[in-house]
Scaffold this motif. Structure first.
Motif, mmCIF file in Angstrom:
data_model
loop_
_atom_site.group_PDB
_atom_site.id
_atom_site.type_symbol
_atom_site.label_atom_id
_atom_site.label_comp_id
_atom_site.label_asym_id
_atom_site.label_seq_id
_atom_site.Cartn_x
_atom_site.Cartn_y
_atom_site.Cartn_z
ATOM 1 N N GLY A 170 0.817 -1.211 0.000
ATOM 2 C CA GLY A 170 0.000 0.000 0.000
ATOM 3 C C GLY A 170 0.849 1.257 0.000
ATOM 4 N N ILE A 171 1.915 1.236 0.781
ATOM 5 C CA ILE A 171 2.854 2.358 0.790
ATOM 6 C C ILE A 171 3.357 2.637 -0.619
ATOM 7 N N ASN A 172 3.730 1.568 -1.312
ATOM 8 C CA ASN A 172 4.356 1.722 -2.614
ATOM 9 C C ASN A 172 3.355 1.974 -3.735
ATOM 10 N N LEU A 173 2.086 1.625 -3.518
ATOM 11 C CA LEU A 173 1.065 1.968 -4.499
ATOM 12 C C LEU A 173 0.923 3.488 -4.595
ATOM 13 N N GLY A 174 0.861 4.158 -3.444
ATOM 14 C CA GLY A 174 0.810 5.616 -3.452
ATOM 15 C C GLY A 174 2.091 6.228 -3.991
ATOM 16 N N SER A 175 3.220 5.608 -3.649
ATOM 17 C CA SER A 175 4.521 6.119 -4.084
ATOM 18 C C SER A 175 4.730 5.951 -5.582
ATOM 19 N N LEU A 176 4.067 4.976 -6.197
ATOM 20 C CA LEU A 176 4.223 4.712 -7.628
ATOM 21 C C LEU A 176 3.553 5.786 -8.473
ATOM 22 N N VAL A 177 2.344 6.156 -8.103
ATOM 23 C CA VAL A 177 1.576 7.109 -8.903
ATOM 24 C C VAL A 177 2.121 8.527 -8.741
ATOM 25 N N ALA A 178 2.595 8.846 -7.546
ATOM 26 C CA ALA A 178 2.947 10.222 -7.213
ATOM 27 C C ALA A 178 4.033 10.844 -8.096
ATOM 28 N N PRO A 179 5.186 10.183 -8.338
ATOM 29 C CA PRO A 179 6.219 10.854 -9.138
ATOM 30 C C PRO A 179 5.771 11.207 -10.546
ATOM 31 N N VAL A 180 4.918 10.360 -11.136
ATOM 32 C CA VAL A 180 4.455 10.638 -12.490
ATOM 33 C C VAL A 180 3.569 11.878 -12.505
ATOM 34 N N LEU A 181 2.619 11.965 -11.571
ATOM 35 C CA LEU A 181 1.711 13.110 -11.532
ATOM 36 C C LEU A 181 2.389 14.360 -10.988
ATOM 37 N N VAL A 182 2.899 14.258 -9.767
ATOM 38 C CA VAL A 182 3.491 15.430 -9.109
ATOM 39 C C VAL A 182 4.783 15.854 -9.813
ATOM 40 N N GLY A 183 5.648 14.875 -10.122
ATOM 41 C CA GLY A 183 6.933 15.186 -10.741
ATOM 42 C C GLY A 183 6.791 15.825 -12.102
ATOM 43 N N ARG A 184 5.999 15.224 -12.978
ATOM 44 C CA ARG A 184 5.874 15.752 -14.339
ATOM 45 C C ARG A 184 5.150 17.098 -14.365
ATOM 46 N N ILE A 185 4.102 17.238 -13.572
ATOM 47 C CA ILE A 185 3.410 18.534 -13.520
ATOM 48 C C ILE A 185 4.340 19.601 -12.958
ATOM 49 N N GLY A 186 5.107 19.243 -11.928
ATOM 50 C CA GLY A 186 6.036 20.203 -11.344
ATOM 51 C C GLY A 186 7.132 20.618 -12.299
ATOM 52 N N LEU A 187 7.708 19.651 -13.023
ATOM 53 C CA LEU A 187 8.821 19.952 -13.933
ATOM 54 C C LEU A 187 8.351 20.594 -15.227
ATOM 55 N N ASN A 188 7.185 20.188 -15.728
ATOM 56 C CA ASN A 188 6.742 20.644 -17.042
ATOM 57 C C ASN A 188 5.764 21.813 -17.004
#
Length: 490
Positions: A157-175
């Motif tokens: 469960g910890i890693n399910l949340g951790s998996l989705v987050a970098p794609v959404l938060v990271g890409r929106i933040g960088l792009n």
């Protein structure tokens, strides 16, 4: 634990309370790892690019000391749970602090907002993390062979949340915009709080509403006196540094590193000398010490994924691969991705072996060896091809694939064995000790990452990797003594 709880198999064969804690931690990790995937880039990008303009070494050190503070604050969370609020209320208050921290980071107020956010998230995570895990342990008896499998599902469960987050938060933040990315992390924690509050009323034991070792009337003044002494002592150290013209960010990070590493030493001393700890519990605490050290060394490698490996992804990795345009933050999904891929076979393996499975210290030893090998993989591209150009992203993929085997052998097993070895009077606080392994490893990192650069890449990865393999072999030799000291706990 009553018979209904013993027979409860409502959530994938596990107690129904695991569902509540599974999703609570999933959302909390979404918020934390989304922020973490983006933060180092926010710190070292130029101000003209929307960043704060730190140099890369400073940004990496801040990332590491941030992780150290996040987990050392679990001592506060364990204390407040055991002695004041109980675990359920402590977790909820922690979630509110975390959400506020992400909200502050989403505002355009630069360095000041960064450090206010760090303070809020540090406090909040310290309140939440150890107590969620402690409540997972409360779902099982010591004899329940589902315990390790249950903790493995919880880590999923910890890693399910951790998996989705970098794609959404990271890409929106960088792009798009850094602050918009950080706002998504705040929204994630809000959903976690809603789920925890309403689902927890139905599924969590009423025992989690009460402290296990409530403060006696005379205890409060003693605690306040110790806190005051600590604050005055820290203030005097900072004043002395100021008078010596040594009050710099680098020196403050070093001071925090020293204090963080001293914290578990003090804590072990208190548990071993407490009148509330009996002889059997002292033996188990002594057995826990080498496991603590091994876990800290593992986290010193694993936690560099958001610092050193993030820099490697940005500076040394070809981000145009097989027709894909990758973002440097995308590689942060590799940690949770491999954990999720490995969870099912590891849960099956531990369940299949039952009482015949290797002991916890043996799993830790194997884990250290795998962690070391993951860094030897990172040394290979620079050794064979030099450090001037870009290399395939498959080196990062391979390294993460190996280190996450180590995490499966150490992280869920460590959570489980911590709850089993904990003295009764230090239940939540012992879980805080588990999170101090991550804190101590990150404090060590805050000093180590300063030595990483393109020029030092090969020896940096090689020395750390070889050291971890050798320490794993040493731990193997200690397994018989550790098992004996664990007094029947596996």
């Amino acid at each position: 634990m009553d018979n209904e709880q013993k027979l409860d198999r409502s959530f994938f064969g596990q107690p129904r309370g695991l569902r509540t804690l599974f999703f609570t931690e999933m959302w909390e990790r979404f918020s934390y790892y989304g922020m973490r995937a983006l933060l180092i880039f926010y710190m070292y990008y130029k101000v003209s690019q929307g960043g704060l303009g730190f140099d890369q070494a400073t940004a990496a050190s801040i990332m590491s000391i941030y992780s150290a503070l996040v987990y050392v604050s679990s001592v506060l969370g364990g204390f407040l749970s055991d002695r004041v609020w109980g675990s359920r209320k402590t977790v909820f208050i922690g979630g509110i602090f975390i959400m506020l921290g992400h909200i502050v980071l989403s505002t355009p107020f630069g360095v000041s907002a960064l450090f206010v956010s760090i303070a809020l998230i540090v406090i909040g995570t310290g309140l939440l993390k150890p107590n969620v895990s402690d409540m997972v342990g409360q779902l099982y008896t010591e004899e329940d062979t589902r315990r390790d499998a249950g903790f493995s599902i919880f880590v999923f469960g910890i890693n399910l949340g951790s998996l989705v987050a970098p794609v959404l938060v990271g890409r929106i933040g960088l792009n798009v915009n850094f602050h918009l990315g950080f706002s998504l992390a705040a929204i994630g924690m809000f959903f976690g709080l809603l789920q925890y509050y309403f689902d927890g009323k139905k599924n969590l034991s009423n025992a989690s509403l009460y402290p296990t070792d409530p403060l006696e009337p005379g205890d409060l003044s003693k605690v306040l006196r110790r806190v005051l002494i600590g604050i005055v002592g820290l203030g005097l150290v900072l004043l002395l540094m100021q008078l010596m013209h040594a009050l710099t960010l680098a020196n403050i990070i070093t001071l925090i590193s020293v204090l963080v590493i001293l914290t578990p030493i003090v804590y072990f001393t208190l548990m071993l000398t407490s009148e509330k700890t009996n002889a059997q519990e002292r033996s188990r605490v002594r057995a826990y010490i080498p496991l603590f050290i091994a876990a800290a060394l593992f986290w010193a490698i694993e936690e560099q994924g958001s610092a050193v490996l993030a820099l490697f992804a940005a500076d040394r990795t070809n981000l145009h691969f097989l027709g894909m345009n990758l973002a440097a933050s995308d590689f942060q999904i590799l940690n949770p991705l491999f954990i999720m891929l490995y969870t099912t076979p590891f849960v099956w393996l531990w369940t299949k072996w039952g009482k015949k499975q290797p002991s916890s210290p043996a799993k830790f030893a194997v884990g250290l060896v795998f962690a070391g090998v993951s860094y030897l993989i990172m040394a290979a591209p620079g050794f064979f091809f030099g450090t001037a150009g870009k290399v395939s992203p498959m080196w990062l993929v391979g390294s993460w694939a190996v280190v996450e085997i180590a995490e499966m052998l150490i992280s869920p097993i460590g959570l489980s064995v911590t709850t089993k070895l904990a003295p009764k009077a230090f239940s939540s606080q012992m879980m805080s000790m588990w999170f101090l392994t991550d804190s101590a490893g990150s404090a060590l990192n805050a000093q180590l990452v300063r030595f990483y650069s393109t020029k030092t890449e090969v020896p940096y990865f090689a020395i750390i990797g070889i050291s971890s393999v050798l320490l794993g072999i040493i731990l193997f030799a200690m397994v018989p003594w550790i098992k004996k000291s664990m007094q029947g706990i596996r």
